[in-house]
Design a protein around this motif. Structure first.
Motif, PDB file in Angstrom:
ATOM      1  N   ILE A 142       9.769  -2.407 -35.476  1.00  0.00           N
ATOM      2  CA  ILE A 142       8.336  -2.663 -35.579  1.00  0.00           C
ATOM      3  C   ILE A 142       8.014  -4.035 -34.993  1.00  0.00           C
ATOM      4  O   ILE A 142       8.659  -5.031 -35.326  1.00  0.00           O
ATOM      5  CB  ILE A 142       7.861  -2.591 -37.048  1.00  0.00           C
ATOM      6  N   GLU A 157       0.053  -2.895 -34.463  1.00  0.00           N
ATOM      7  CA  GLU A 157       1.463  -2.626 -34.742  1.00  0.00           C
ATOM      8  C   GLU A 157       2.002  -1.668 -33.685  1.00  0.00           C
ATOM      9  O   GLU A 157       1.386  -0.651 -33.391  1.00  0.00           O
ATOM     10  CB  GLU A 157       1.610  -2.014 -36.136  1.00  0.00           C
ATOM     11  N   ARG A 194       4.665  -6.678 -34.078  1.00  0.00           N
ATOM     12  CA  ARG A 194       3.253  -6.964 -34.330  1.00  0.00           C
ATOM     13  C   ARG A 194       2.732  -7.832 -33.182  1.00  0.00           C
ATOM     14  O   ARG A 194       3.374  -8.782 -32.762  1.00  0.00           O
ATOM     15  CB  ARG A 194       3.093  -7.715 -35.646  1.00  0.00           C
TER      16      ARG A 194
END
Length: 172
Positions: free
Chosen positions: A167, A160, A169
């Motif tokens: 955010i 992450e 990933r």
């Protein structure tokens, strides 16, 4: 410009294929907000008959990792495929040096926030992904830890990354 019909709500869209960021694999319909998948002419994808695929004349590199931007109030979900070499990730703006431009209203993300260097594994199986902060004003968090200036970390599947409040990933 190509004409596209959303497979979900059937609204007609005009898409300038030259303005789609490198590596993006889908985009959201502006009307119904559902994902419209993108394919590339040299890419073979299995698809449902109920799903329409937008085909663009760009080259996709197979076997490379991707970044998924998680949905937030000021940021739609987005997915970008990485390419071999140096990739700069940042906020989409009129003036940006980023290779991958994230569509967001998150002003705490810099226009050139982080750098990922993608190198082929010399043993021939896969790639290495090296992450570093690109002198961003609000720093980069990697799995909850701040990356200091000059630090380089090796990305692994499901890591992450936080750019400002956004955010992202990483997946191989």
């Amino acid at each position: 410009m190509i004409s596209v019909k959303c497979p979900h709500c059937k609204v007609g869209l005009k898409v300038d294929e030259t303005r789609i960021p490198k590596g993006i694999v889908s985009f959201k319909c502006p009307k119904c907000k559902k994902e419209i998948p993108i394919s590339y002419l040299d890419q073979k994808i299995e698809q449902n008959d109920s799903e329409t695929l937008v085909v663009l004349p760009k080259t996709k590199q197979e076997g490379l990792g991707c970044l998924t931007v998680l949905s937030a109030p000021d940021t739609p979900q987005q997915k970008f495929q990485l390419s071999e070499g140096i990739v700069i990730v940042g906020r989409k703006a009129k003036v940006s040096t980023a290779t991958i431009c994230i569509q967001t209203d998150d002003k705490t993300m810099s226009r050139s926030h982080l750098r990922i260097e993608v190198k082929k594994n010399p043993k021939g199986n896969g790639y290495f992904y090296y992450l570093s902060d690109n002198k961003s004003k609000n720093h980069t968090l990697y799995n909850g830890k701040c990356i200091e200036s000059g630090d380089i970390v090796v990305l692994k599947d499901n890591d992450e990354i936080v750019l400002g409040r956004t955010i992202v990933r990483f997946n191989e």
